[in-house]
Design an enzyme around this catalytic site. Structure first.
Site, short mmCIF file in Angstrom:
data_model
loop_
_atom_site.label_atom_id
_atom_site.label_comp_id
_atom_site.label_asym_id
_atom_site.label_seq_id
_atom_site.Cartn_x
_atom_site.Cartn_y
_atom_site.Cartn_z
CE1 TYR A 14 -3.79 -2.29 0.24
CE2 TYR A 14 -2.74 -3.18 2.19
CZ TYR A 14 -3.71 -3.25 1.22
OH TYR A 14 -4.59 -4.30 1.21
CG HIS A 19 -6.96 4.64 1.47
ND1 HIS A 19 -7.81 5.70 1.66
CD2 HIS A 19 -7.58 3.58 2.06
CE1 HIS A 19 -8.88 5.30 2.34
NE2 HIS A 19 -8.76 4.02 2.59
CE1 TYR A 65 -4.02 -4.11 5.75
CE2 TYR A 65 -4.45 -5.38 7.74
CZ TYR A 65 -3.80 -5.22 6.54
OH TYR A 65 -2.90 -6.17 6.13
CG ASN A 67 -11.92 0.43 6.56
OD1 ASN A 67 -11.54 1.50 6.06
ND2 ASN A 67 -12.54 -0.49 5.86
CG ASP A 92 -7.42 8.99 1.74
OD1 ASP A 92 -7.22 8.55 2.89
OD2 ASP A 92 -8.28 8.50 0.97
CG ASN A 113 -15.14 3.24 5.84
OD1 ASN A 113 -16.22 3.72 6.19
ND2 ASN A 113 -15.02 2.48 4.78
#
Length: 186
Positions: A14, A19, A65, A67, A92, A113
């Site tokens: 990632y 994100h 993560y 969320n 973001d 989220n």
């Protein structure tokens, strides 16, 4: 003391995605102020302690993560006795053009989220945040695929200097207050 958290996803795959722009901003802040990272398994975060603009800060990259960002931020704030108004979250926003910044003292999650998780765990929306525009997804593209994608060359030419500008904005938030930073960078 301030807790400044950059949001993102912890795995290498990632890295440099839209994100993870929160991680990118927090890493630039750390480099600017010679703040080293340590792994804090107890609080599910990488943290760095230092001073920015004369204020003691804890920089954080949640190891949860996106969320579940609140699972790292809330325990850190509780452990270090940092009130919500001294928690600055960098993340973001697809509703802003690439590189555009928006600073707010408080507010809803706006569909993000990671922010929903932080609000749920802190029990309040009353914490400052800096939203970094990553642009709206193209029509017919899946939102997850878009935010987990990387900037193309043209967008990167906008994003790179905007990350520096975002770090300038955080420094102004600490040294001159959020209202001044909002007036200067929004």
């Amino acid at each position: 003391m301030y807790l400044i958290a950059g949001l993102g996803n912890p795995e290498n795959r990632y890295e440099a995605t839209r994100h993870n722009i929160g991680f990118r901003m927090i890493e630039v802040l750390a480099a600017r102020h010679n703040i080293d990272w340590t792994h804090d398994a107890k609080h599910k975060a990488s943290i760095g302690k230092g001073v920015i603009a004369g204020e003691k800060v804890i920089l954080a990259r949640p190891l949860t993560y996106m969320n579940l960002s609140g699972d790292a931020i809330a325990p850190l704030a509780d452990y270090y006795k940092i009130p919500p108004q001294n928690i600055i979250v960098l993340y973001d926003d697809i509703c802003l053009d690439v590189g555009k910044l928006r600073i707010r003292k408080k507010g809803s999650a706006g569909g993000h989220n990671g922010i929903k998780s932080i609000i749920a765990r802190l029990g309040t929306e009353d914490f400052p945040r800096l939203r970094f525009g990553v642009g709206d997804k193209p029509a017919k593209m899946d939102l997850a695929d878009y935010v987990l994608g990387r900037f193309d060359n043209d967008d990167e030419k906008i994003a790179a200097p905007a990350v520096e500008k975002a770090c300038d904005a955080v420094e102004v938030m600490l040294s001159e207050g959020i209202d001044r930073a909002m007036n200067k960078y929004n």
